[in-house]
Scaffold this motif. Structure first.
Motif, PDB file in Angstrom:
ATOM      1  N   GLY A  85       0.808  -1.215   0.000  1.00 36.86           N
ATOM      2  CA  GLY A  85       0.000   0.000   0.000  1.00 36.86           C
ATOM      3  C   GLY A  85       0.837   1.258   0.000  1.00 36.86           C
ATOM      4  N   SER A  86       1.963   1.218   0.711  1.00 36.02           N
ATOM      5  CA  SER A  86       2.867   2.371   0.716  1.00 36.02           C
ATOM      6  C   SER A  86       3.460   2.576  -0.667  1.00 36.02           C
ATOM      7  CB  SER A  86       3.980   2.157   1.743  1.00 36.02           C
ATOM      8  OG  SER A  86       3.441   2.012   3.047  1.00 36.02           O
ATOM      9  N   TRP A  87       3.807   1.498  -1.339  1.00 35.57           N
ATOM     10  CA  TRP A  87       4.320   1.618  -2.707  1.00 35.57           C
ATOM     11  C   TRP A  87       3.264   2.206  -3.643  1.00 35.57           C
ATOM     12  CZ3 TRP A  87       9.062   1.544  -4.460  1.00 35.57           C
ATOM     13  CH2 TRP A  87      10.062   0.885  -3.721  1.00 35.57           C
ATOM     14  N   LEU A  88       2.028   1.767  -3.483  1.00 31.71           N
ATOM     15  CA  LEU A  88       0.971   2.259  -4.358  1.00 31.71           C
ATOM     16  C   LEU A  88       0.631   3.719  -4.069  1.00 31.71           C
ATOM     17  CD1 LEU A  88      -1.337  -0.892  -4.461  1.00 31.71           C
ATOM     18  CD2 LEU A  88       0.222  -0.074  -6.247  1.00 31.71           C
ATOM     19  N   LEU A  89       0.861   4.168  -2.851  1.00 28.40           N
ATOM     20  CA  LEU A  89       0.718   5.589  -2.535  1.00 28.40           C
ATOM     21  C   LEU A  89       1.893   6.390  -3.086  1.00 28.40           C
ATOM     22  CD1 LEU A  89      -0.900   7.777  -0.978  1.00 28.40           C
ATOM     23  CD2 LEU A  89       0.501   7.220   1.026  1.00 28.40           C
ATOM     24  N   LEU A  90       3.068   5.795  -3.048  1.00 28.10           N
ATOM     25  CA  LEU A  90       4.288   6.466  -3.497  1.00 28.10           C
ATOM     26  C   LEU A  90       4.358   6.624  -5.016  1.00 28.10           C
ATOM     27  CD1 LEU A  90       7.238   7.492  -3.075  1.00 28.10           C
ATOM     28  CD2 LEU A  90       7.944   5.071  -3.066  1.00 28.10           C
ATOM     29  N   ILE A  91       3.932   5.623  -5.743  1.00 28.75           N
ATOM     30  CA  ILE A  91       4.168   5.596  -7.189  1.00 28.75           C
ATOM     31  C   ILE A  91       3.590   6.813  -7.918  1.00 28.75           C
ATOM     32  CG2 ILE A  91       3.490   4.347  -9.289  1.00 28.75           C
ATOM     33  CD1 ILE A  91       4.252   1.756  -7.733  1.00 28.75           C
ATOM     34  N   PRO A  92       2.350   7.249  -7.650  1.00 28.67           N
ATOM     35  CA  PRO A  92       1.894   8.476  -8.321  1.00 28.67           C
ATOM     36  C   PRO A  92       2.739   9.705  -7.982  1.00 28.67           C
ATOM     37  CG  PRO A  92       0.019   7.248  -7.488  1.00 28.67           C
ATOM     38  CD  PRO A  92       1.247   6.610  -6.913  1.00 28.67           C
ATOM     39  N   CYS A  93       3.310   9.740  -6.772  1.00 30.20           N
ATOM     40  CA  CYS A  93       4.239  10.821  -6.412  1.00 30.20           C
ATOM     41  C   CYS A  93       5.451  10.797  -7.333  1.00 30.20           C
ATOM     42  CB  CYS A  93       4.701  10.670  -4.964  1.00 30.20           C
ATOM     43  SG  CYS A  93       3.428  10.712  -3.701  1.00 30.20           S
TER      44      CYS A  93
ATOM     45  N   TRP B 117      -3.227  11.448  -4.833  1.00 30.40           N
ATOM     46  CA  TRP B 117      -2.885  12.840  -4.546  1.00 30.40           C
ATOM     47  C   TRP B 117      -1.437  13.165  -4.914  1.00 30.40           C
ATOM     48  CZ3 TRP B 117      -6.733  16.096  -3.521  1.00 30.40           C
ATOM     49  CH2 TRP B 117      -6.415  17.400  -3.140  1.00 30.40           C
ATOM     50  N   GLY B 118      -0.577  12.179  -4.818  1.00 35.74           N
ATOM     51  CA  GLY B 118       0.819  12.395  -5.180  1.00 35.74           C
ATOM     52  C   GLY B 118       1.006  12.803  -6.618  1.00 35.74           C
ATOM     53  N   ALA B 119       0.043  12.471  -7.492  1.00 35.49           N
ATOM     54  CA  ALA B 119       0.130  12.887  -8.888  1.00 35.49           C
ATOM     55  C   ALA B 119       0.076  14.399  -9.024  1.00 35.49           C
ATOM     56  CB  ALA B 119      -0.993  12.238  -9.699  1.00 35.49           C
ATOM     57  N   LEU B 120      -0.469  15.065  -8.022  1.00 39.89           N
ATOM     58  CA  LEU B 120      -0.467  16.526  -7.985  1.00 39.89           C
ATOM     59  C   LEU B 120       0.785  17.064  -7.292  1.00 39.89           C
ATOM     60  CD1 LEU B 120      -4.178  17.087  -6.851  1.00 39.89           C
ATOM     61  CD2 LEU B 120      -3.291  17.047  -9.193  1.00 39.89           C
ATOM     62  N   MET B 121       1.278  16.302  -6.324  1.00 37.62           N
ATOM     63  CA  MET B 121       2.346  16.809  -5.467  1.00 37.62           C
ATOM     64  C   MET B 121       3.658  17.030  -6.208  1.00 37.62           C
ATOM     65  SD  MET B 121       1.248  17.494  -2.475  1.00 37.62           S
ATOM     66  CE  MET B 121       2.845  17.694  -1.672  1.00 37.62           C
ATOM     67  N   GLY B 122       3.994  16.171  -7.164  1.00 36.74           N
ATOM     68  CA  GLY B 122       5.251  16.342  -7.890  1.00 36.74           C
ATOM     69  C   GLY B 122       5.290  17.666  -8.629  1.00 36.74           C
TER      70      GLY B 122
ATOM     71  N   LEU C 274      -2.901  13.467 -15.110  1.00 37.56           N
ATOM     72  CA  LEU C 274      -2.209  12.369 -14.433  1.00 37.56           C
ATOM     73  C   LEU C 274      -2.984  11.937 -13.189  1.00 37.56           C
ATOM     74  CD1 LEU C 274       0.441  10.665 -14.508  1.00 37.56           C
ATOM     75  CD2 LEU C 274       1.436  12.374 -12.964  1.00 37.56           C
ATOM     76  N   TYR C 275      -3.503  12.899 -12.445  1.00 38.81           N
ATOM     77  CA  TYR C 275      -4.303  12.616 -11.253  1.00 38.81           C
ATOM     78  C   TYR C 275      -5.544  11.818 -11.619  1.00 38.81           C
ATOM     79  CZ  TYR C 275      -6.949  13.678  -6.934  1.00 38.81           C
ATOM     80  OH  TYR C 275      -7.670  13.610  -5.758  1.00 38.81           O
ATOM     81  N   ALA C 276      -6.250  12.248 -12.658  1.00 33.69           N
ATOM     82  CA  ALA C 276      -7.458  11.550 -13.081  1.00 33.69           C
ATOM     83  C   ALA C 276      -7.141  10.124 -13.536  1.00 33.69           C
ATOM     84  CB  ALA C 276      -8.146  12.325 -14.206  1.00 33.69           C
ATOM     85  N   GLY C 277      -6.043   9.955 -14.282  1.00 34.67           N
ATOM     86  CA  GLY C 277      -5.647   8.624 -14.716  1.00 34.67           C
ATOM     87  C   GLY C 277      -5.298   7.726 -13.553  1.00 34.67           C
ATOM     88  N   SER C 278      -4.626   8.279 -12.561  1.00 33.86           N
ATOM     89  CA  SER C 278      -4.263   7.498 -11.384  1.00 33.86           C
ATOM     90  C   SER C 278      -5.498   7.083 -10.600  1.00 33.86           C
ATOM     91  CB  SER C 278      -3.315   8.305 -10.499  1.00 33.86           C
ATOM     92  OG  SER C 278      -2.934   7.559  -9.364  1.00 33.86           O
TER      93      SER C 278
END
Length: 310
Positions: free
Chosen positions: A38-46, A170-175, A190-194
């Motif tokens: 789960g941590s990886w899946l949260l990290l990957i969009p970041c 949310w990480g897709a926005l953070m980068g 990217l956020y919508a796709g994620s």
């Protein structure tokens, strides 16, 4: 309760079970460090966002530091989110076979102790967030509203996976917020796709508990789609690939990024073809494989950023 009995069904034989000090194991399980997927899946969009934004900026100088900070922040905040989820779901978890051995329903950790541990993890996440610019800090804080309400969604809607997608993507926005100090078209696409990707893979995950969820009245897209799950996955995974492709177009990404997206798409097709919703163990394996799918796309985005910066 023995330590063996305390292990969650899908998290046995890991370093928490075998190497961590006995006193720490309930807390490590509470933060899901025994199940880091789960941590990886949260990290990957970041990481997707950081690499794509670095490509837009034609500058990868800060990318290694940003990636490292995102890594620490993702593990801290996923732990905090899981702790909050376990606090709010403790009565439901006690009624589901796979989750009844979690630390709170099993009596290993009290609710006050879990709340204190939640604060510790949140402070660690805040320490990471404070390393970024003001816009990124405010963007990160805004996500807490979604995180706070997510555990209650399965009680009131058949679509809790959408809310999870809003949080985990949310990480897709953070980068972009960190690198460029703004959120524009590529970040939004990217956020919508994620989000579409998260809805897909969490539907697969939810099939593990579909029978128990039906008995206790918990809602999910797994129960909603049922036998139509593979058709639904075609829609959501197709949306994910399409919307991420839009992000690449808007960001002016090159062929290496598109190669990563093609590999990502091929992996999603493999998941749909392989899935059997009546096999919980297979559902878990396919769900976990999304880390590899996400990293394939990241590799393409990273290679593209390096090429554009050279």
């Amino acid at each position: 309760m023995s330590d063996a009995a305390a292990r969650v069904a899908d998290a046995t034989g890991n370093w928490v079970d075998t190497r961590a000090p006995q006193w720490s194991r309930p807390y490590l399980r509470l933060s899901r460090l025994d199940r880091p997927i789960g941590s990886w899946l949260l990290l990957i969009p970041c990481w997707w966002s950081a690499a794509l934004a670095a490509g837009v900026a034609n500058n990868i100088g800060r990318l290694p530091l940003v990636m490292a900070l995102f890594f620490v922040g993702a593990f801290a905040m996923r732990g905090a989110g899981c702790t909050w989820n376990d606090i709010t779901d403790r009565d439901l978890d006690a009624r589901v076979e796979r989750t009844r051995s979690r630390p709170i329903p099993a009596g290993q950790v009290s609710v006050p102790q879990a709340l204190f541990f939640l604060v510790v993890q949140a402070v660690a996440g805040l320490a990471v967030l404070l390393q970024f610019n003001r816009f990124a800090i405010m963007t990160g804080i805004a996500s807490l509203v979604i995180v706070a309400v997510y555990p209650f969604m399965k009680r009131i809607t058949w679509w809790p996976q959408i809310v999870l997608g809003l949080a985990f993507s949310w990480g897709a926005l953070m980068g972009f917020a960190v690198t460029l100090g703004r959120i524009d078209g590529p970040a939004i696409a990217l956020y919508a796709g994620s989000i579409a990707w998260v809805i897909g893979y969490d539907t697969i995950y939810a099939h593990q508990d579909a029978e128990d969820d039906a008995l206790i009245g918990v809602k999910s897209t797994a129960r909603l789609f049922g036998a139509r799950t593979q058709s639904a996955l075609m829609v959501f995974y197709g949306l994910a690939v399409t919307l991420i492709g839009v992000a690449l177009v808007l960001a002016g990404a090159g062929f290496l990024a598109w190669t990563g997206l093609a590999a990502f798409a091929a992996h999603l097709v493999w998941q749909i073809r392989r899935l059997q919703i009546g096999d919980p163990a297979l559902c878990l394996r396919i769900f976990k494989s999304n880390r590899d799918a996400g990293l394939l796309l990241f590799a393409g985005l990273l290679a593209d950023a390096v090429m554009r910066a050279s």
